[in-house]
Enzyme design. Structure first.
Site, PDB file in Angstrom:
ATOM      1  N   GLU A  48       0.847  -1.203   0.000  1.00  0.00           N
ATOM      2  CA  GLU A  48       0.000   0.000   0.000  1.00  0.00           C
ATOM      3  C   GLU A  48       0.879   1.248   0.000  1.00  0.00           C
ATOM      4  O   GLU A  48       2.006   1.237   0.524  1.00  0.00           O
ATOM      5  CB  GLU A  48      -0.902  -0.011   1.256  1.00  0.00           C
ATOM      6  N   ASN A 195     -12.437  -1.143  -1.134  1.00  0.00           N
ATOM      7  CA  ASN A 195     -11.757  -1.728   0.028  1.00  0.00           C
ATOM      8  C   ASN A 195     -12.460  -1.240   1.293  1.00  0.00           C
ATOM      9  O   ASN A 195     -12.752  -0.046   1.415  1.00  0.00           O
ATOM     10  CB  ASN A 195     -10.288  -1.274   0.071  1.00  0.00           C
ATOM     11  N   GLU A 196     -12.730  -2.157   2.190  1.00  0.00           N
ATOM     12  CA  GLU A 196     -13.368  -1.802   3.470  1.00  0.00           C
ATOM     13  C   GLU A 196     -14.485  -0.773   3.239  1.00  0.00           C
ATOM     14  O   GLU A 196     -14.488   0.325   3.822  1.00  0.00           O
ATOM     15  CB  GLU A 196     -12.328  -1.335   4.504  1.00  0.00           C
ATOM     16  N   TYR A 262      -7.049  -8.968  11.558  1.00  0.00           N
ATOM     17  CA  TYR A 262      -5.749  -8.631  12.139  1.00  0.00           C
ATOM     18  C   TYR A 262      -5.620  -9.235  13.540  1.00  0.00           C
ATOM     19  O   TYR A 262      -6.605  -9.325  14.269  1.00  0.00           O
ATOM     20  CB  TYR A 262      -5.586  -7.105  12.220  1.00  0.00           C
ATOM     21  N   GLU A 317      -6.321  -9.163   3.777  1.00  0.00           N
ATOM     22  CA  GLU A 317      -5.470  -8.458   4.751  1.00  0.00           C
ATOM     23  C   GLU A 317      -5.431  -9.288   6.024  1.00  0.00           C
ATOM     24  O   GLU A 317      -6.495  -9.620   6.572  1.00  0.00           O
ATOM     25  CB  GLU A 317      -6.018  -7.054   5.070  1.00  0.00           C
ATOM     26  N   GLN A 366       2.039  -5.991   5.690  1.00  0.00           N
ATOM     27  CA  GLN A 366       2.235  -5.713   4.295  1.00  0.00           C
ATOM     28  C   GLN A 366       3.660  -6.085   3.916  1.00  0.00           C
ATOM     29  O   GLN A 366       4.457  -6.367   4.800  1.00  0.00           O
ATOM     30  CB  GLN A 366       1.986  -4.242   4.013  1.00  0.00           C
TER      31      GLN A 366
HETATM   32  O1  AHR Z   1      -3.169  -2.451   6.262  1.00  0.00           O
HETATM   33  C1  AHR Z   1      -3.463  -1.221   6.828  1.00  0.00           C
HETATM   34  C2  AHR Z   1      -4.924  -0.832   6.666  1.00  0.00           C
HETATM   35  O2  AHR Z   1      -5.718  -1.721   7.380  1.00  0.00           O
HETATM   36  C3  AHR Z   1      -5.493  -0.888   5.278  1.00  0.00           C
HETATM   37  O3  AHR Z   1      -5.220   0.254   4.542  1.00  0.00           O
HETATM   38  C4  AHR Z   1      -6.953  -1.018   5.526  1.00  0.00           C
HETATM   39  O4  AHR Z   1      -7.620  -1.678   4.488  1.00  0.00           O
HETATM   40  C5  AHR Z   1      -7.026  -1.748   6.854  1.00  0.00           C
HETATM   41  O5  AHR Z   1      -7.887  -1.143   7.731  1.00  0.00           O
END
Ligand code: AHR
Length: 516
Positions: A48, A195-196, A262, A317, A366
Site C-alpha cells: 500500500e 476496500n473496506e 488482524y 489483509e 504488508q
Molecule cells: O493495512 C493497513 C490498513 O488496514 C489498510 O489500509 C486497511 O484496508 C485496513 O484497515
C-alpha cells in the site's frame, strides 16, 4: 482435518505439561493424500502507499544512489524474487479509495502531488503508479491484484483504468498507455471493487454497497485474452451480516469476496512489537488462532448461499498490528517483527491450508516496512524479518497437494475468546514425490518432543532436509546491527524410526522437514 487435543483444563495458564504417548505430541500424517491443491495465492502479499512500503521500500527511483533495478530497490527486488511471491495487492488498503490512477501515469514531473490523507498526510508524488507496479509484477512473475477506487472515484474512472491496463492499442485510453511507453497491454486478473466499504472505503451499509458493486462491476470489461476476476469488498473479521448480505444481493456477480482479520486484541492498546511478556505472547497467539473460527463462519454462510462454490473467499489483509516503533510516524505503521510474529505467520498458514476448498487467496499486511512485513529497510540497508523466513520455508507448499495431519497435543488455555493455543501445530503437503512437513512448537519456554507418524507404517522415510527457525527468546528480532539473529538453520535433533520421525523441538520454533 480433525485434531484431537488434550486440553489442560484448569491448569495454570502457562504450564502446559501433559504428555501424550511417550512424546509430548503426536502428528499423524495421512499420507494417502487428499487430491486438493494448495493455491499459491495463499502466500500473497499486500503493498500500500503507506509509510515506507512503496517509497524507500519497493521503489527508490531510477536516479537514486541506492542500488536499484529500473528504480526498484535492488536488495528488496532480489529478496522478493527469492520468496516466490504469487500475487500482490496494490495500491491499498484505505489509500485505494483515495487513489486516482491518472495521477500516477505519464512524465514524472507532471504527476500530481497529493496528501496521503489516510496515512499521516505524507506528500505523495505519484512517482510509483500503474506502470511501475505492473512492470514490477511482470519482472518478478507476480500476479497483480489491483484495488479500485469506489469511495471517492467514479464508475467511468474505474472502467477506464481497466481499459488502460488491459485493452489492446486502438482506443484513446489504450493509446494513452502506448504513448506512456507500454505498447502491449498487461495481464490483470484480480480486480477489487473497493476496500473496506464499511469504513475508510465509503462508510456504506452492506446493502448499499451491494448495489454500488453491481453497478461498478457492470462496466469493468474483459478484453481479448484478459478475463477479470472481480472481488467484492468484504467484512471485517466478525461481521458475518456483511457476508450474508453480499452473498444474498451480489451472488455470483462476484468471483471472490474478501475478509480482513488482524491479530489485534485491543485497538486502544495494541502493545509493543518487541517488548511483551508470556501472557501477551499467548494472547496474540490465541487471537491469531481465532481466524479459524472466523473463516469457518464466513464459509458456512457462503456454503448456504452458494453450495456449488462459485464465489471464493479471500483473506486479503491479515497479520499482526502493534504500536508503531518509538519515534516513528504513527501514521506509517512501522513495527518490528520477532519470533512471535514468525509463530503467528506459521499458525495462520497452517490454518489457511485447511480451508482452500473455499479460501483461495490470502495477503499478509504488508510486504515492506508496514505492519507484519517481510522486509525492513533503512536508507542503505535491508533486513529480512522472521516472518520472511517463514514464508520462504513454507513456499514449497505453493501448488502442492494438501496432506491432512492430525495432531494430539496439550493446549494452553485461551486468553482471547477462550481460543486455546496448541503446544504443537503442524501442516503438510506433497509435491514432486516429496513430502513437506512443518511443525511449530508454540511453547514459550519449554522444549517438546514430537512423534511424526505416517498412516503407511511400512513406508521408509528419509529426511532429505531439515531446517529450524528459532532464537533464544520469543522477543528476538533482526535489526540492521544484527541481521541474522533469527534465521533458518540446519536442524539435527530428529531420528527416523519405523513408521515415523521423532523430534525434539526447542521452545518457540518452526521446523521444516522434507521427506521422501
Ligand atoms: O493495512 C493497513 C490498513 O488496514 C489498510 O489500509 C486497511 O484496508 C485496513 O484497515
Amino acid at each position: 482435518m480433525k485434531k484431537s487435543y488434550a486440553l489442560i483444563a484448569g491448569v495454570a495458564l502457562l504450564s502446559a505439561s501433559l504428555a501424550v504417548n511417550a512424546q509430548d505430541a503426536t502428528v499423524r500424517v495421512h499420507d494417502a493424500g487428499t487430491g486438493i491443491t494448495i493455491p499459491a495465492e495463499i502466500y500473497g502479499q499486500f503493498s500500500e502507499h503507506l509509510g515506507r512500503c512503496i517509497y524507500g521500500g519497493l521503489w527508490v527511483g531510477k536516479d537514486s544512489d541506492i542500488p536499484n533495478v529500473e528504480g526498484y530497490r535492488k536488495d528488496v527486488f532480489e529478496a522478493l524474487k527469492a520468496l516466490k511471491v504469487p500475487v500482490m495487492r496494490w495500491p491499498g488498503g484505505c489509500f485505494a479509495d483515495d487513489y486516482h490512477w491518472v495521477d500516477g501515469i505519464g512524465p514524472l514531473e507532471e504527476r500530481a502531488k497529493i496528501a496521503n490523507n489516510n496515512w499521516g498526510g505524507t506528500l505523495e508524488d505519484n512517482s510509483f503508479g500503474t506502470h511501475e507496479f505492473l512492470n514490477l509484477c511482470e519482472m518478478l512473475g507476480i500476479e497483480p491484484y489491483i484495488s479500485g477506487n469506489v469511495g471517492s472515484g467514479s464508475v467511468e474512472e474505474m472502467a477506464k483504468w481497466v481499459e488502460y491496463m488491459t485493452a489492446p492499442a486502438g482506443s484513446s485510453v489504450a493509446n494513452m498507455r502506448v504513448a506512456n511507453g507500454r505498447k502491449e497491454p498487461w495481464k490483470v486478473k484480480y480486480f477489487g471493487i473497493g476496500n473496506e466499504a464499511w469504513g475508510c472505503g465509503g462508510n456504506m451499509t452492506a446493502s448499499f454497497y451491494s448495489d454500488v458493486y453491481r453497478r461498478y462491476a457492470t462496466y469493468l470489461r474483459n478484453q481479448p485474452g484478459n478475463d477479470l476476476y472481480k472481488i467484492a469488498s468484504g467484512a471485517s473479521d466478525y461481521n458475518y451480516e456483511w457476508t450474508k448480505t453480499l452473498m444474498e444481493q451480489i451472488g455470483d456477480r462476484m468471483d471472490g469476496i474478501s475478509v480482513h482479520y488482524y491479530s489485534i486484541v485491543d485497538w486502544g492498546n495494541k502493545g509493543a512489537s518487541t517488548k511483551f511478556d508470556e501472557k501477551s505472547y499467548y494472547t496474540i497467539l490465541s487471537k491469531t488462532l481465532d481466524v479459524e473460527n472466523v473463516l469457518k463462519k464466513h464459509i458456512e454462510i457462503m456454503d448456504e448461499y452458494d453450495p456449488d462454490g462459485d464465489v471464493d473467499l479471500l483473506l486479503d489483509e491479515w497479520g499482526t498490528w502493534y504500536d508503531v516503533e518509538p519515534g516513528t510516524n504513527p501514521g506509517h505503521l512501522y513495527q518490528q517483527n520477532t519470533m512471535r510474529d514468525a509463530i503467528v505467520a506459521a499458525l495462520n498458514l497452517d490454518i489457511f491450508h485447511k480451508y482452500t476448498r473455499r479460501l483461495k487467496m490470502c495477503n499478509i499486511a504488508q510486504v515492506v516496512n508496514v505492519l507484519q512485513s517481510m522486509i525492513l529497510t533503512n536508507e542503505t540497508d535491508m533486513v529480512l524479518t522472521p516472518t520472511y523466513h517463514v514464508f520462504e520455508m513454507y513456499n514449497v507448499h505453493q501448488n502442492a497437494e494438501y496432506i491432512e495431519t492430525e495432531t494430539s497435543t496439550a493446549l494452553v488455555k485461551g486468553l482471547f475468546r477462550s481460543v486455546p493455543v496448541p503446544v504443537i501445530d503442524a501442516t503438510a503437503s506433497r509435491k514432486d514425490g516429496k513430502m513437506h512437513i512443518d511443525i511449530v512448537n508454540t511453547d514459550y519456554n519449554k522444549s517438546r518432543t514430537v512423534l511424526v507418524e505416517f498412516d503407511n507404517v511400512n513406508a521408509v522415510r528419509k529426511v532429505k532436509s531439515a531446517r529450524i527457525l528459532t532464537s533464544q527468546r520469543a522477543q528476538d528480532y533482526n535489526d540492521f546491527s544484527n541481521k541474522n539473529q533469527v534465521a533458518p538453520k540446519a536442524f539435527k535433533d530428529y531420528k527416523v524410526v519405523k513408521g515415523g520421525i521423532e523430534l525434539t523441538l526447542p521452545p518457540c520454533c518452526i521446523v521444516a522437514l522434507e521427506t521422501e
